[in-house]
Design a protein around this motif. Structure first.
Motif, short mmCIF file in Angstrom:
data_model
loop_
_atom_site.label_atom_id
_atom_site.label_comp_id
_atom_site.label_asym_id
_atom_site.label_seq_id
_atom_site.Cartn_x
_atom_site.Cartn_y
_atom_site.Cartn_z
N ILE A 109 37.95 15.75 6.25
CA ILE A 109 37.11 16.90 5.92
C ILE A 109 37.77 17.56 4.72
CG2 ILE A 109 36.23 19.11 6.71
CD1 ILE A 109 36.55 17.85 9.59
N GLY A 110 37.20 17.35 3.55
CA GLY A 110 37.76 17.89 2.33
C GLY A 110 36.79 18.84 1.66
N GLY A 111 37.25 20.02 1.35
CA GLY A 111 36.39 20.98 0.69
C GLY A 111 36.75 22.39 1.11
N ASN A 112 35.91 23.31 0.75
CA ASN A 112 36.14 24.72 1.04
C ASN A 112 34.93 25.33 1.74
OD1 ASN A 112 38.62 24.59 -0.40
ND2 ASN A 112 37.47 24.77 -2.31
N ASP A 113 35.20 26.29 2.62
CA ASP A 113 34.16 27.03 3.32
C ASP A 113 33.22 26.13 4.12
OD1 ASP A 113 34.99 29.60 2.28
OD2 ASP A 113 34.17 28.94 0.36
N LEU A 114 33.77 25.09 4.76
CA LEU A 114 32.97 24.17 5.55
C LEU A 114 33.07 24.51 7.04
CD1 LEU A 114 34.09 20.83 3.86
CD2 LEU A 114 32.01 22.14 3.40
N GLN B 127 40.30 24.96 1.86
CA GLN B 127 40.48 26.39 2.13
C GLN B 127 39.31 26.92 2.95
OE1 GLN B 127 43.40 26.87 0.46
NE2 GLN B 127 43.01 25.02 -0.68
N HIS B 128 39.61 27.83 3.85
CA HIS B 128 38.59 28.58 4.59
C HIS B 128 37.64 27.70 5.39
CE1 HIS B 128 39.68 32.27 2.45
NE2 HIS B 128 39.74 31.53 1.37
N ASN B 129 38.12 26.60 5.96
CA ASN B 129 37.27 25.74 6.76
C ASN B 129 37.37 26.11 8.24
OD1 ASN B 129 36.34 23.96 4.64
ND2 ASN B 129 38.45 23.27 4.53
N GLU B 130 36.30 25.85 8.99
CA GLU B 130 36.29 26.03 10.43
C GLU B 130 35.91 24.68 11.04
OE1 GLU B 130 33.96 29.30 11.84
OE2 GLU B 130 34.84 30.68 10.38
N VAL B 131 36.86 24.09 11.80
CA VAL B 131 36.66 22.74 12.31
C VAL B 131 36.97 22.70 13.80
CG1 VAL B 131 37.36 20.32 12.08
CG2 VAL B 131 37.30 21.79 10.05
N ILE C 112 46.49 19.18 8.88
CA ILE C 112 45.86 20.28 8.14
C ILE C 112 46.66 20.54 6.89
CG2 ILE C 112 45.18 22.71 8.23
CD1 ILE C 112 45.17 22.28 11.38
N ARG C 113 45.95 20.55 5.75
CA ARG C 113 46.60 20.81 4.47
C ARG C 113 45.71 21.75 3.68
NH1 ARG C 113 48.69 15.85 0.81
NH2 ARG C 113 50.74 16.75 0.55
N GLY C 114 46.18 22.98 3.50
CA GLY C 114 45.39 23.97 2.79
C GLY C 114 45.71 25.36 3.29
N ASN C 115 44.82 26.28 3.03
CA ASN C 115 45.05 27.67 3.36
C ASN C 115 43.86 28.28 4.09
OD1 ASN C 115 47.60 27.82 1.85
ND2 ASN C 115 46.27 27.58 0.06
#
Length: 125
Positions: A41-46, A63-67, A78-81
């Motif tokens: 899952i790559g991207g932002n606000d997903l 960034q800012h993903n909800e999974v 998890i890699r990001g913020n």
């Protein structure tokens, strides 16, 4: 209950929680690249809901993903913020980044953290 008794109970609960969390923390390892069988899952606000099959892994990158992660996962990486990730079964969760929150249902799930402000909490659902 007296004020000092309340403080003693609160301190005891805090220490019990800190010890339980410390026992699940493992030493961070190098980030492992995904394979074709893994869910990325790559991207932002997903907002995503995924299910592992046959022990594949889930990669949350951005960034800012909800999974929400279900099934038998080899790992949830998890890699990001500022990501929010819910995991419903035992797995290993390495996190690289800042201010990520991971909710786990299985209290034996192991995690590692490289970054600042990453939190690991027991899921309430």
């Amino acid at each position: 209950m007296t004020k000092s008794s309340q403080l003693l109970v609160a301190a005891s609960l805090f220490l019990t929680t800190a010890i339980a969390h410390a026992q699940r923390e493992i030493t961070p390892t190098d980030f492992v690249k995904s394979t074709p069988n893994d869910i990325v899952i790559g991207g932002n606000d997903l907002a995503k809901d995924v299910t592992c099959t046959n022990g594949n892994s889930v990669y949350v990158e951005g960034q800012h993903n909800e999974v929400q992660v279900h099934g038998d996962c080899g790992a949830v990486r998890i890699r990001g913020n500022r990501n929010f990730v819910w995991v419903d079964r035992f797995t290993i969760i390495p996190v690289e980044g800042n201010d990520n929150t991971v909710f786990v249902r299985d209290t034996k799930t192991q995690y590692s953290s490289r970054g600042n402000g990453n939190r690991f909490e027991r899921s309430k659902h």
